[in-house]
Design a protein around this motif. Structure first.
Motif, PDB file in Angstrom:
ATOM      1  N   ALA A  76      41.628  37.292   1.509  1.00 20.22           N
ATOM      2  CA  ALA A  76      42.201  37.501   0.178  1.00 20.22           C
ATOM      3  C   ALA A  76      41.283  36.962  -0.910  1.00 20.22           C
ATOM      4  O   ALA A  76      41.138  37.566  -1.985  1.00 20.22           O
ATOM      5  CB  ALA A  76      43.576  36.834   0.089  1.00 20.22           C
ATOM      6  N   GLU A  77      40.639  35.829  -0.658  1.00 21.96           N
ATOM      7  CA  GLU A  77      39.700  35.264  -1.633  1.00 21.96           C
ATOM      8  C   GLU A  77      38.474  36.164  -1.795  1.00 21.96           C
ATOM      9  O   GLU A  77      37.933  36.296  -2.894  1.00 21.96           O
ATOM     10  CB  GLU A  77      39.275  33.862  -1.208  1.00 21.96           C
ATOM     11  CG  GLU A  77      40.347  32.800  -1.385  1.00 21.96           C
ATOM     12  CD  GLU A  77      40.653  32.494  -2.845  1.00 21.96           C
ATOM     13  OE1 GLU A  77      39.856  32.889  -3.728  1.00 21.96           O
ATOM     14  OE2 GLU A  77      41.689  31.856  -3.105  1.00 21.96           O
ATOM     15  N   GLN A 122      36.985  41.802  -6.975  1.00 24.24           N
ATOM     16  CA  GLN A 122      37.577  42.301  -8.220  1.00 24.24           C
ATOM     17  C   GLN A 122      36.939  41.641  -9.438  1.00 24.24           C
ATOM     18  O   GLN A 122      36.693  42.298 -10.455  1.00 24.24           O
ATOM     19  CB  GLN A 122      39.087  42.059  -8.200  1.00 24.24           C
ATOM     20  CG  GLN A 122      39.825  42.895  -7.154  1.00 24.24           C
ATOM     21  CD  GLN A 122      41.281  42.503  -7.010  1.00 24.24           C
ATOM     22  OE1 GLN A 122      41.755  41.561  -7.654  1.00 24.24           O
ATOM     23  NE2 GLN A 122      42.006  43.201  -6.147  1.00 24.24           N
ATOM     24  N   ARG A 123      36.657  40.336  -9.330  1.00 28.09           N
ATOM     25  CA  ARG A 123      36.021  39.644 -10.459  1.00 28.09           C
ATOM     26  C   ARG A 123      34.615  40.171 -10.718  1.00 28.09           C
ATOM     27  O   ARG A 123      34.138  40.172 -11.863  1.00 28.09           O
ATOM     28  CB  ARG A 123      35.962  38.137 -10.190  1.00 28.09           C
ATOM     29  CG  ARG A 123      37.295  37.433 -10.230  1.00 28.09           C
ATOM     30  CD  ARG A 123      37.110  35.925 -10.294  1.00 28.09           C
ATOM     31  NE  ARG A 123      36.370  35.402  -9.160  1.00 28.09           N
ATOM     32  CZ  ARG A 123      36.939  35.003  -8.022  1.00 28.09           C
ATOM     33  NH1 ARG A 123      38.252  35.086  -7.875  1.00 28.09           N
ATOM     34  NH2 ARG A 123      36.204  34.518  -7.036  1.00 28.09           N
ATOM     35  N   VAL A 155      27.657  44.209  -8.283  1.00 23.72           N
ATOM     36  CA  VAL A 155      27.828  43.622  -6.949  1.00 23.72           C
ATOM     37  C   VAL A 155      29.011  44.320  -6.287  1.00 23.72           C
ATOM     38  O   VAL A 155      30.091  44.417  -6.871  1.00 23.72           O
ATOM     39  CB  VAL A 155      28.085  42.105  -7.008  1.00 23.72           C
ATOM     40  CG1 VAL A 155      28.364  41.559  -5.609  1.00 23.72           C
ATOM     41  CG2 VAL A 155      26.900  41.380  -7.632  1.00 23.72           C
ATOM     42  N   ASN A 156      28.808  44.790  -5.082  1.00 24.48           N
ATOM     43  CA  ASN A 156      29.864  45.439  -4.321  1.00 24.48           C
ATOM     44  C   ASN A 156      30.177  44.590  -3.089  1.00 24.48           C
ATOM     45  O   ASN A 156      29.272  44.228  -2.336  1.00 24.48           O
ATOM     46  CB  ASN A 156      29.410  46.844  -3.882  1.00 24.48           C
ATOM     47  CG  ASN A 156      30.416  47.499  -2.954  1.00 24.48           C
ATOM     48  OD1 ASN A 156      31.595  47.584  -3.270  1.00 24.48           O
ATOM     49  ND2 ASN A 156      29.945  47.950  -1.798  1.00 24.48           N
TER      50      ASN A 156
END
Length: 341
Positions: A80-81, A87-88, A94-95
């Motif tokens: 999750a992190e 997303q950030r 960056v992918n």
């Protein structure tokens, strides 16, 4: 004012294209000219803006994270992190590519690494398993110039650029000190519950635990190790059989993530028969167990910090930029019922 590439070009007496070639180690520049540009960089104290350079070249860096799936709440939160970090970083070239792998399975991890295209992946982060097949794939990535960081569990004999996680030997030593102090001089046996002794973080925690118990608490014996693969039913069954077989157990150290099965057994015991328990990772389950008195202390690591650090380390390797060493240190946190956040 911070020096720019324009300042470097003027100081070296060359054009911007030449400065760009030198900064990015591209051919087409005479040695003497390249040395003049490098001297100007040093003299002016120029620091390359890696993000701006990547944007100018329209480069997108794909970072692959290989995260174990399965029943572990810790690994679910780790994933999750990673998703939140992705997303950030959206729009910042960056992918984040998350690949799920079975836990405690070296061959499956190696197969997942084998599927990574070194022409498309700029960096890799993984929870390491020390298997020969994994080593071979990490050698392949290393030969292709793809930086690798290990998360949570290290593989120091394998080619990797950095380990991101707590010192697991120190974590085990800390657990032993806590149990020893809670027991206050009592004698007896301690059972150690692991997910699998095939992963280095569990081995190192057990190593540190044994160092302190044998060296500082000679009246205690940590002679029993159970492996429940972080599965509730398997851990519950193994611990029940252990208590029936071994009799009085005064302490329990849960190295891995199989706490729910342990709590099933402990909650059925009378309070006076329960051992002193130290576990890992603060979450809803361990918080409730601390508050109820079923366990006595939790050793925690900041998962969000680990993921942010892994990304910083990979990007620094990709861009050739320095790291702030203290920022990447993952510290051991200790929680009791009295200091829960």
């Amino acid at each position: 004012m911070r020096p720019t590439v324009h300042d470097v070009a003027r100081a070296a007496g060359v054009g911007l294209a030449t400065v760009d070639r030198v900064l990015n180690d591209r051919p087409g520049v005479r040695q003497a000219t390249a040395e003049r540009v490098k001297a100007a960089v040093d003299r002016l104290g120029f620091v390359r803006d890696a993000s701006a350079a990547a944007l100018a070249r329209k480069r997108v860096d794909t970072l692959a994270f290989l995260i174990p799936n399965g029943p572990s709440d810790f690994m679910h939160r780790l994933e999750a992190e990673v998703r939140a970090a992705g997303q950030r970083l959206a729009g910042r070239r960056v992918n984040i590519d998350i690949r799920s792998v079975p836990p405690f399975d070296g061959e499956a991890l190696a197969a997942a690494l084998r599927r990574l295209d070194t022409g498309k992946v700029a960096g890799v982060a993984l929870v390491a398993t020390e298997a020969a097949a994994v080593r071979a794939e990490l050698c392949r990535l290393n030969a292709a110039g793809v930086p690798v960081v290990t998360l949570v569990s290290d593989a120091p004999r394998f080619p990797r650029h950095r380990y991101v996680g707590i010192d697991n030997v120190a974590a085990g030593r800390t657990a032993a000190s806590l149990i020893g102090q809670f027991l206050g001089g009592r004698a007896g046996r301690i059972v150690v519950v692991a997910g699998s002794m095939l992963v280095r973080d569990h081995v190192e925690r057990r190593m540190g635990f044994d160092q302190v118990i044998s060296g500082q608490y000679p009246r205690l014996q940590a002679s029993v190790t159970l492996e429940g693969r972080d599965e509730r039913a398997a851990t519950r069954q193994a611990l029940r059989e252990c208590l029936e077989r071994e009799g009085d157990i005064v302490g329990l150290y849960n190295i891995g993530a199989g706490l729910e099965g342990i709590l099933d057994v402990l909650s059925a015991l009378p309070a006076e028969a329960r051992p002193v328990v130290v576990a890992h990772e603060l979450n809803d389950v361990t918080r409730a167990a601390l508050e109820s008195g079923l366990i006595h202390a939790v050793i925690n690591q900041d998962i969000g910090h680990e993921i942010r650090s892994a990304i910083r380390v990979l990007r620094a390797q990709i861009d050739g930029t320095p790291l702030v060493a203290g920022q990447e240190t993952i510290r051991i946190e200790i929680y009791l019922r009295d200091n829960l956040p």
